[in-house]
Write a protein that holds these residues in place. Structure first.
Motif, PDB file in Angstrom:
ATOM      1  N   LYS A  95      18.373   2.429 -30.150  1.00 10.30           N
ATOM      2  CA  LYS A  95      18.942   3.078 -28.957  1.00 10.30           C
ATOM      3  C   LYS A  95      18.319   4.447 -28.745  1.00 10.30           C
ATOM      4  N   ASP A  96      18.253   5.231 -29.821  1.00 10.13           N
ATOM      5  CA  ASP A  96      17.667   6.569 -29.721  1.00 10.13           C
ATOM      6  C   ASP A  96      16.199   6.510 -29.322  1.00 10.13           C
ATOM      7  N   LEU A  97      15.470   5.560 -29.867  1.00  6.03           N
ATOM      8  CA  LEU A  97      14.051   5.418 -29.539  1.00  6.03           C
ATOM      9  C   LEU A  97      13.865   5.077 -28.062  1.00  6.03           C
ATOM     10  N   LEU A  98      14.655   4.150 -27.541  1.00 14.07           N
ATOM     11  CA  LEU A  98      14.535   3.787 -26.130  1.00 14.07           C
ATOM     12  C   LEU A  98      14.936   4.940 -25.217  1.00 14.07           C
ATOM     13  N   GLU A  99      15.988   5.648 -25.574  1.00  6.57           N
ATOM     14  CA  GLU A  99      16.421   6.765 -24.736  1.00  6.57           C
ATOM     15  C   GLU A  99      15.390   7.884 -24.726  1.00  6.57           C
ATOM     16  N   SER A 100      14.731   8.118 -25.849  1.00  5.15           N
ATOM     17  CA  SER A 100      13.725   9.177 -25.892  1.00  5.15           C
ATOM     18  C   SER A 100      12.433   8.772 -25.172  1.00  5.15           C
ATOM     19  N   HIS A 101      12.180   7.487 -25.038  1.00  3.32           N
ATOM     20  CA  HIS A 101      10.985   6.993 -24.341  1.00  3.32           C
ATOM     21  C   HIS A 101      11.343   6.345 -22.998  1.00  3.32           C
ATOM     22  N   MET A 102      12.445   6.746 -22.377  1.00  2.00           N
ATOM     23  CA  MET A 102      12.906   6.127 -21.138  1.00  2.00           C
ATOM     24  C   MET A 102      11.867   6.193 -20.014  1.00  2.00           C
ATOM     25  N   PRO A 103      11.104   7.283 -19.835  1.00  4.31           N
ATOM     26  CA  PRO A 103      10.074   7.245 -18.781  1.00  4.31           C
ATOM     27  C   PRO A 103       9.045   6.131 -19.002  1.00  4.31           C
ATOM     28  N   GLN A 104       8.648   5.891 -20.245  1.00  7.80           N
ATOM     29  CA  GLN A 104       7.720   4.797 -20.535  1.00  7.80           C
ATOM     30  C   GLN A 104       8.375   3.439 -20.288  1.00  7.80           C
ATOM     31  N   VAL A 105       9.630   3.317 -20.648  1.00  6.60           N
ATOM     32  CA  VAL A 105      10.356   2.062 -20.424  1.00  6.60           C
ATOM     33  C   VAL A 105      10.406   1.760 -18.935  1.00  6.60           C
ATOM     34  N   ARG A 106      10.792   2.751 -18.144  1.00  6.28           N
ATOM     35  CA  ARG A 106      10.888   2.555 -16.685  1.00  6.28           C
ATOM     36  C   ARG A 106       9.517   2.251 -16.084  1.00  6.28           C
ATOM     37  N   SER A 107       8.471   2.900 -16.586  1.00  7.36           N
ATOM     38  CA  SER A 107       7.121   2.647 -16.074  1.00  7.36           C
ATOM     39  C   SER A 107       6.689   1.207 -16.369  1.00  7.36           C
ATOM     40  N   ARG A 108       6.919   0.758 -17.569  1.00  3.97           N
ATOM     41  CA  ARG A 108       6.563  -0.623 -17.921  1.00  3.97           C
ATOM     42  C   ARG A 108       7.354  -1.624 -17.085  1.00  3.97           C
ATOM     43  N   LEU A 109       8.629  -1.328 -16.886  1.00  6.71           N
ATOM     44  CA  LEU A 109       9.455  -2.212 -16.060  1.00  6.71           C
ATOM     45  C   LEU A 109       8.944  -2.238 -14.620  1.00  6.71           C
ATOM     46  N   LEU A 110       8.588  -1.081 -14.087  1.00  5.02           N
ATOM     47  CA  LEU A 110       8.082  -0.991 -12.716  1.00  5.02           C
ATOM     48  C   LEU A 110       6.807  -1.801 -12.560  1.00  5.02           C
ATOM     49  N   MET A 111       5.892  -1.688 -13.511  1.00  3.27           N
ATOM     50  CA  MET A 111       4.630  -2.437 -13.446  1.00  3.27           C
ATOM     51  C   MET A 111       4.894  -3.943 -13.529  1.00  3.27           C
ATOM     52  N   LEU A 112       5.789  -4.337 -14.403  1.00  3.54           N
ATOM     53  CA  LEU A 112       6.110  -5.761 -14.542  1.00  3.54           C
ATOM     54  C   LEU A 112       6.781  -6.291 -13.286  1.00  3.54           C
ATOM     55  N   LEU A 113       7.765  -5.578 -12.780  1.00  2.00           N
ATOM     56  CA  LEU A 113       8.538  -6.062 -11.638  1.00  2.00           C
ATOM     57  C   LEU A 113       7.718  -6.089 -10.357  1.00  2.00           C
ATOM     58  N   SER A 114       6.789  -5.163 -10.201  1.00  3.96           N
ATOM     59  CA  SER A 114       5.981  -5.154  -8.977  1.00  3.96           C
ATOM     60  C   SER A 114       5.034  -6.348  -8.914  1.00  3.96           C
ATOM     61  N   SER A 115       4.782  -6.991 -10.030  1.00  8.23           N
ATOM     62  CA  SER A 115       3.909  -8.168 -10.036  1.00  8.23           C
ATOM     63  C   SER A 115       4.677  -9.476  -9.843  1.00  8.23           C
ATOM     64  N   GLN A 116       5.992  -9.401  -9.700  1.00  5.73           N
ATOM     65  CA  GLN A 116       6.820 -10.596  -9.561  1.00  5.73           C
ATOM     66  C   GLN A 116       6.825 -11.103  -8.122  1.00  5.73           C
ATOM     67  N   ASN A 117       7.070 -12.405  -7.973  1.00  3.04           N
ATOM     68  CA  ASN A 117       7.170 -13.030  -6.658  1.00  3.04           C
ATOM     69  C   ASN A 117       8.644 -13.121  -6.273  1.00  3.04           C
ATOM     70  N   ALA A 118       8.960 -12.744  -5.043  1.00  2.00           N
ATOM     71  CA  ALA A 118      10.346 -12.711  -4.579  1.00  2.00           C
ATOM     72  C   ALA A 118      11.008 -14.081  -4.643  1.00  2.00           C
ATOM     73  N   ASP A 119      10.275 -15.128  -4.272  1.00  2.00           N
ATOM     74  CA  ASP A 119      10.864 -16.472  -4.269  1.00  2.00           C
ATOM     75  C   ASP A 119      11.216 -16.947  -5.680  1.00  2.00           C
ATOM     76  N   ASP A 120      10.478 -16.490  -6.672  1.00  7.30           N
ATOM     77  CA  ASP A 120      10.775 -16.875  -8.050  1.00  7.30           C
ATOM     78  C   ASP A 120      12.007 -16.166  -8.591  1.00  7.30           C
ATOM     79  N   LEU A 121      12.230 -14.939  -8.138  1.00  6.12           N
ATOM     80  CA  LEU A 121      13.320 -14.135  -8.697  1.00  6.12           C
ATOM     81  C   LEU A 121      14.699 -14.545  -8.205  1.00  6.12           C
TER      82      LEU A 121
END
Length: 162
Positions: A95-121
């Motif tokens: 938990k502490d590790l994720l909270e301290s690296h939250m900007p990296q977590v959000r960036s990785r999520l943003l990159m992953l989600l932007s490559s998704q197809n709307a019809d699949d989701l």
């Protein structure tokens, strides 16, 4: 007169026999009731002792604030995904590790989600596949010497495809 005396003698044993049958039935019923009652209380006491209350493990969640991302569409129109996540972790160190690296977590999520197809989701299968892909994001370390990161599950708190 002799006839009436013999008739009276014949009726008495039948009356006593009926009363005896009723008394035996009541005694048997009472015996069975008390026997079953004592067995039930013994079994209840044993099960109460054997089933001690087990305290459930308190889950640990890391909340990712909701955000909006552009996603792909088959007809090249603007599609948006509004998503909020909670990440279930196994321990406080994760938990502490994720909270301290939250900007990296959000960036990785943003990159992953932007490559998704709307019809699949919009399908349950698509959401399950996305959960697996998000879990795979945590396999890559956030820093070079990183303690083990134990991510158990990804839970969607907000999920709107528009």
């Amino acid at each position: 007169m002799a006839k009436t005396q013999t008739d009276g003698k014949r009726r008495k044993p039948w009356w006593l026999l009926g009363l005896l049958i009723i008394l035996i039935s009541v005694a048997c019923s009472a015996g069975v009731y008390f026997l079953l009652e004592s067995r039930g209380s013994e079994a209840g006491a044993e099960s109460a002792q054997a089933a001690e209350p087990v305290e459930p493990e308190i889950p640990i969640f890391v909340t990712v604030k909701p955000f909006t991302v552009n996603i792909q569409s088959d007809d090249y129109s603007q599609r948006l995904l509004y998503i909020g996540l909670s990440i279930k972790v196994a321990d406080e160190a994760s938990k502490d590790l994720l909270e301290s690296h939250m900007p990296q977590v959000r960036s990785r999520l943003l990159m992953l989600l932007s490559s998704q197809n709307a019809d699949d989701l919009v399908t349950p299968e698509g959401k399950q596949q996305l959960t697996g892909e998000i879990l795979a994001l945590f396999d890559k370390p956030f820093s070079d010497p990183q303690p083990p990161l134990n991510v158990d599950d990804v839970l969607y708190t907000d999920f709107i495809v528009q």
